[in-house]
Design a protein around this motif. Structure first.
Motif, PDB file in Angstrom:
ATOM      1  N   VAL A  97       0.722  -1.201  -0.156  1.00  0.00           N
ATOM      2  CA  VAL A  97       0.119  -0.014   0.133  1.00  0.00           C
ATOM      3  C   VAL A  97       0.791   1.256  -0.068  1.00  0.00           C
ATOM      4  CG1 VAL A  97      -1.709   1.242   1.503  1.00  0.00           C
ATOM      5  CG2 VAL A  97      -2.083  -1.167   1.072  1.00  0.00           C
ATOM      6  N   LEU A  98       1.815   1.259   0.669  1.00  0.00           N
ATOM      7  CA  LEU A  98       2.854   2.221   0.855  1.00  0.00           C
ATOM      8  C   LEU A  98       3.692   2.731  -0.151  1.00  0.00           C
ATOM      9  CD1 LEU A  98       4.052   2.522   4.454  1.00  0.00           C
ATOM     10  CD2 LEU A  98       2.515   3.912   3.598  1.00  0.00           C
ATOM     11  N   GLY A  99       3.863   1.269  -0.895  1.00  0.00           N
ATOM     12  CA  GLY A  99       4.822   1.567  -2.144  1.00  0.00           C
ATOM     13  C   GLY A  99       3.691   2.101  -3.355  1.00  0.00           C
ATOM     14  N   CYS A 100       2.548   1.768  -3.334  1.00  0.00           N
ATOM     15  CA  CYS A 100       1.706   2.167  -4.412  1.00  0.00           C
ATOM     16  C   CYS A 100       1.619   3.534  -4.159  1.00  0.00           C
ATOM     17  CB  CYS A 100       0.281   1.351  -4.332  1.00  0.00           C
ATOM     18  SG  CYS A 100       0.483  -0.316  -5.054  1.00  0.00           S
ATOM     19  N   LEU A 101       1.011   3.917  -2.887  1.00  0.00           N
ATOM     20  CA  LEU A 101       0.862   5.422  -2.702  1.00  0.00           C
ATOM     21  C   LEU A 101       1.946   6.494  -3.044  1.00  0.00           C
ATOM     22  CD1 LEU A 101      -1.094   5.264   0.676  1.00  0.00           C
ATOM     23  CD2 LEU A 101      -1.954   5.747  -1.473  1.00  0.00           C
ATOM     24  N   THR A 102       3.352   5.606  -2.639  1.00  0.00           N
ATOM     25  CA  THR A 102       4.452   6.510  -3.048  1.00  0.00           C
ATOM     26  C   THR A 102       4.563   6.783  -4.559  1.00  0.00           C
ATOM     27  OG1 THR A 102       5.244   5.731  -1.166  1.00  0.00           O
ATOM     28  CG2 THR A 102       7.069   6.485  -2.541  1.00  0.00           C
ATOM     29  N   VAL A 103       4.293   5.622  -5.316  1.00  0.00           N
ATOM     30  CA  VAL A 103       4.531   5.726  -6.522  1.00  0.00           C
ATOM     31  C   VAL A 103       3.488   6.789  -7.216  1.00  0.00           C
ATOM     32  CG1 VAL A 103       4.233   4.495  -8.851  1.00  0.00           C
ATOM     33  CG2 VAL A 103       5.764   3.442  -7.001  1.00  0.00           C
ATOM     34  N   MET A 104       2.225   6.717  -6.828  1.00  0.00           N
ATOM     35  CA  MET A 104       1.098   7.280  -7.425  1.00  0.00           C
ATOM     36  C   MET A 104       1.498   8.820  -7.159  1.00  0.00           C
ATOM     37  SD  MET A 104      -2.445   5.277  -6.986  1.00  0.00           S
ATOM     38  CE  MET A 104      -2.257   4.925  -5.387  1.00  0.00           C
ATOM     39  N   VAL A 105       1.647   9.287  -5.787  1.00  0.00           N
ATOM     40  CA  VAL A 105       2.003  10.618  -5.342  1.00  0.00           C
ATOM     41  C   VAL A 105       3.200  11.082  -6.301  1.00  0.00           C
ATOM     42  CG1 VAL A 105       2.812  12.073  -3.690  1.00  0.00           C
ATOM     43  CG2 VAL A 105       0.876  10.399  -3.019  1.00  0.00           C
ATOM     44  N   GLY A 106       4.191  10.416  -6.254  1.00  0.00           N
ATOM     45  CA  GLY A 106       5.432  10.818  -7.111  1.00  0.00           C
ATOM     46  C   GLY A 106       5.232  11.101  -8.348  1.00  0.00           C
ATOM     47  N   THR A 107       4.564  10.196  -9.030  1.00  0.00           N
ATOM     48  CA  THR A 107       4.260  10.121 -10.364  1.00  0.00           C
ATOM     49  C   THR A 107       3.264  11.351 -10.655  1.00  0.00           C
ATOM     50  OG1 THR A 107       4.508   7.882 -10.701  1.00  0.00           O
ATOM     51  CG2 THR A 107       3.192   9.384 -12.585  1.00  0.00           C
ATOM     52  N   GLY A 108       2.302  11.689  -9.913  1.00  0.00           N
ATOM     53  CA  GLY A 108       1.501  12.776  -9.880  1.00  0.00           C
ATOM     54  C   GLY A 108       2.102  14.104  -9.762  1.00  0.00           C
ATOM     55  N   LEU A 109       3.199  14.334  -8.720  1.00  0.00           N
ATOM     56  CA  LEU A 109       4.125  15.274  -8.384  1.00  0.00           C
ATOM     57  C   LEU A 109       4.898  15.742  -9.946  1.00  0.00           C
ATOM     58  CD1 LEU A 109       5.000  15.045  -4.929  1.00  0.00           C
ATOM     59  CD2 LEU A 109       3.253  16.615  -5.854  1.00  0.00           C
ATOM     60  N   ILE A 110       5.415  14.679 -10.308  1.00  0.00           N
ATOM     61  CA  ILE A 110       6.359  14.644 -11.479  1.00  0.00           C
ATOM     62  C   ILE A 110       5.500  15.332 -12.716  1.00  0.00           C
ATOM     63  CG2 ILE A 110       8.018  13.551 -13.171  1.00  0.00           C
ATOM     64  CD1 ILE A 110       8.829  11.803 -10.657  1.00  0.00           C
ATOM     65  N   VAL A 111       4.454  14.789 -12.988  1.00  0.00           N
ATOM     66  CA  VAL A 111       3.722  14.998 -13.994  1.00  0.00           C
ATOM     67  C   VAL A 111       3.311  16.486 -13.867  1.00  0.00           C
ATOM     68  CG1 VAL A 111       1.574  14.734 -15.159  1.00  0.00           C
ATOM     69  CG2 VAL A 111       3.029  12.949 -14.806  1.00  0.00           C
ATOM     70  N   GLU A 112       2.803  16.991 -12.644  1.00  0.00           N
ATOM     71  CA  GLU A 112       2.476  18.383 -12.289  1.00  0.00           C
ATOM     72  C   GLU A 112       3.586  19.229 -12.745  1.00  0.00           C
ATOM     73  OE1 GLU A 112      -0.095  21.362 -11.899  1.00  0.00           O
ATOM     74  OE2 GLU A 112      -0.733  19.231 -12.139  1.00  0.00           O
ATOM     75  N   ARG A 113       4.705  19.073 -12.030  1.00  0.00           N
ATOM     76  CA  ARG A 113       5.860  19.730 -12.489  1.00  0.00           C
ATOM     77  C   ARG A 113       6.162  19.868 -13.934  1.00  0.00           C
ATOM     78  NH1 ARG A 113       9.829  21.249  -8.166  1.00  0.00           N
ATOM     79  NH2 ARG A 113       8.883  21.170  -6.344  1.00  0.00           N
ATOM     80  N   THR A 114       6.212  18.950 -14.699  1.00  0.00           N
ATOM     81  CA  THR A 114       6.521  18.695 -16.056  1.00  0.00           C
ATOM     82  C   THR A 114       5.535  19.576 -16.674  1.00  0.00           C
ATOM     83  OG1 THR A 114       7.411  16.678 -15.596  1.00  0.00           O
ATOM     84  CG2 THR A 114       7.166  17.306 -17.812  1.00  0.00           C
ATOM     85  N   LEU A 115       4.216  19.361 -16.445  1.00  0.00           N
ATOM     86  CA  LEU A 115       3.227  20.294 -17.077  1.00  0.00           C
ATOM     87  C   LEU A 115       3.532  21.738 -16.859  1.00  0.00           C
ATOM     88  CD1 LEU A 115       0.143  18.056 -16.732  1.00  0.00           C
ATOM     89  CD2 LEU A 115       1.270  18.610 -18.804  1.00  0.00           C
ATOM     90  N   ARG A 116       3.633  22.156 -15.663  1.00  0.00           N
ATOM     91  CA  ARG A 116       3.936  23.672 -15.396  1.00  0.00           C
ATOM     92  C   ARG A 116       5.206  23.984 -16.084  1.00  0.00           C
ATOM     93  NH1 ARG A 116       3.429  23.831  -8.746  1.00  0.00           N
ATOM     94  NH2 ARG A 116       1.290  23.094  -8.607  1.00  0.00           N
ATOM     95  N   TRP A 117       6.114  23.215 -16.164  1.00  0.00           N
ATOM     96  CA  TRP A 117       7.378  23.777 -16.826  1.00  0.00           C
ATOM     97  C   TRP A 117       7.215  23.821 -18.279  1.00  0.00           C
ATOM     98  CZ3 TRP A 117       9.869  20.797 -20.711  1.00  0.00           C
ATOM     99  CH2 TRP A 117      11.122  21.262 -21.188  1.00  0.00           C
ATOM    100  N   GLU A 118       6.338  22.963 -19.055  1.00  0.00           N
ATOM    101  CA  GLU A 118       6.013  22.778 -20.261  1.00  0.00           C
ATOM    102  C   GLU A 118       4.884  24.111 -20.476  1.00  0.00           C
ATOM    103  OE1 GLU A 118       5.882  21.406 -24.303  1.00  0.00           O
ATOM    104  OE2 GLU A 118       7.142  20.821 -22.520  1.00  0.00           O
ATOM    105  N   ARG A 119       4.249  24.457 -19.906  1.00  0.00           N
ATOM    106  CA  ARG A 119       3.170  25.553 -19.983  1.00  0.00           C
ATOM    107  C   ARG A 119       4.244  26.978 -19.775  1.00  0.00           C
ATOM    108  NH1 ARG A 119      -0.671  23.428 -15.826  1.00  0.00           N
ATOM    109  NH2 ARG A 119      -1.827  21.827 -17.021  1.00  0.00           N
ATOM    110  N   SER A 120       4.990  26.879 -19.010  1.00  0.00           N
ATOM    111  CA  SER A 120       5.770  28.256 -18.798  1.00  0.00           C
ATOM    112  C   SER A 120       6.816  28.438 -19.901  1.00  0.00           C
ATOM    113  CB  SER A 120       6.630  28.234 -17.533  1.00  0.00           C
ATOM    114  OG  SER A 120       7.530  27.112 -17.605  1.00  0.00           O
ATOM    115  N   ARG A 121       6.995  27.263 -20.446  1.00  0.00           N
ATOM    116  CA  ARG A 121       8.061  27.414 -21.812  1.00  0.00           C
ATOM    117  C   ARG A 121       7.368  27.764 -22.861  1.00  0.00           C
ATOM    118  NH1 ARG A 121       9.959  24.007 -25.742  1.00  0.00           N
ATOM    119  NH2 ARG A 121       8.579  22.364 -25.443  1.00  0.00           N
ATOM    120  N   LEU A 122       6.190  27.127 -23.219  1.00  0.00           N
ATOM    121  CA  LEU A 122       5.283  27.636 -24.227  1.00  0.00           C
ATOM    122  C   LEU A 122       4.998  28.849 -24.178  1.00  0.00           C
ATOM    123  CD1 LEU A 122       3.241  24.385 -24.907  1.00  0.00           C
ATOM    124  CD2 LEU A 122       5.140  25.049 -26.038  1.00  0.00           C
ATOM    125  N   HIS A 123       4.578  29.491 -22.906  1.00  0.00           N
ATOM    126  CA  HIS A 123       4.164  30.744 -22.555  1.00  0.00           C
ATOM    127  C   HIS A 123       5.415  31.717 -22.869  1.00  0.00           C
ATOM    128  CE1 HIS A 123       1.916  34.004 -21.055  1.00  0.00           C
ATOM    129  NE2 HIS A 123       2.843  34.313 -20.330  1.00  0.00           N
TER     130      HIS A 123
END
Length: 133
Positions: A97-123
């Motif tokens: 359970v902790l492993g799954c939660l860690t992977v999901m939260v980590g993936t979500g944070l990385i995707v969110e940061r990547t999307l923010r970076w991509e938006r700022s770069r495109l902007h």
């Protein structure tokens, strides 16, 4: 006997539905996986009578039959290591359970940061193009 080509074509129907659902999720920025949206699309098509169930049954059965390949190995491990589960089952469950939660939260944070970076770069690119005009 099921015609393999018929099953493959029907399975491709589900792939096409998933692709449409993926596009729908992307265009409308839905916080739901495309597979869930695709499921609703298939149910809507079935309920509306647009696609009769017998036209996709072979493909659905084929896909569901292959899903067992993903579930059999863990079940075999549970049967083979029953004593290990009896003595350390809660610890193993907590680790899973902790492993799954860690992977999901980590993936979500990385995707969110990547999307923010991509938006700022495109902007920034858009702003520079506007300044040149």
């Amino acid at each position: 006997m099921l015609n393999p080509l018929k099953g493959a074509i029907q399975a491709l129907f589900f792939v096409a539905i998933w692709l449409v659902a993926q596009r729908f999720v992307t265009v409308y920025h839905l916080p739901v996986p495309a597979a869930v949206v695709g499921l609703f699309f298939v149910v809507a098509l079935l309920l509306a009578g647009v696609v009769p169930a017998h036209h996709i049954a072979a493909g659905a059965n084929w896909l569901l039959g292959d899903m067992l390949l993903f579930f059999i190995p863990p079940l075999m491990a549970i049967i083979q290591f029953r004593s290990l589960l009896a003595s350390h089952g809660l610890q193993i469950l907590a680790a899973i359970v902790l492993g799954c939660l860690t992977v999901m939260v980590g993936t979500g944070l990385i995707v969110e940061r990547t999307l923010r970076w991509e938006r700022s770069r495109l902007h920034g690119i858009t702003a520079r193009r506007g300044a040149k005009s």
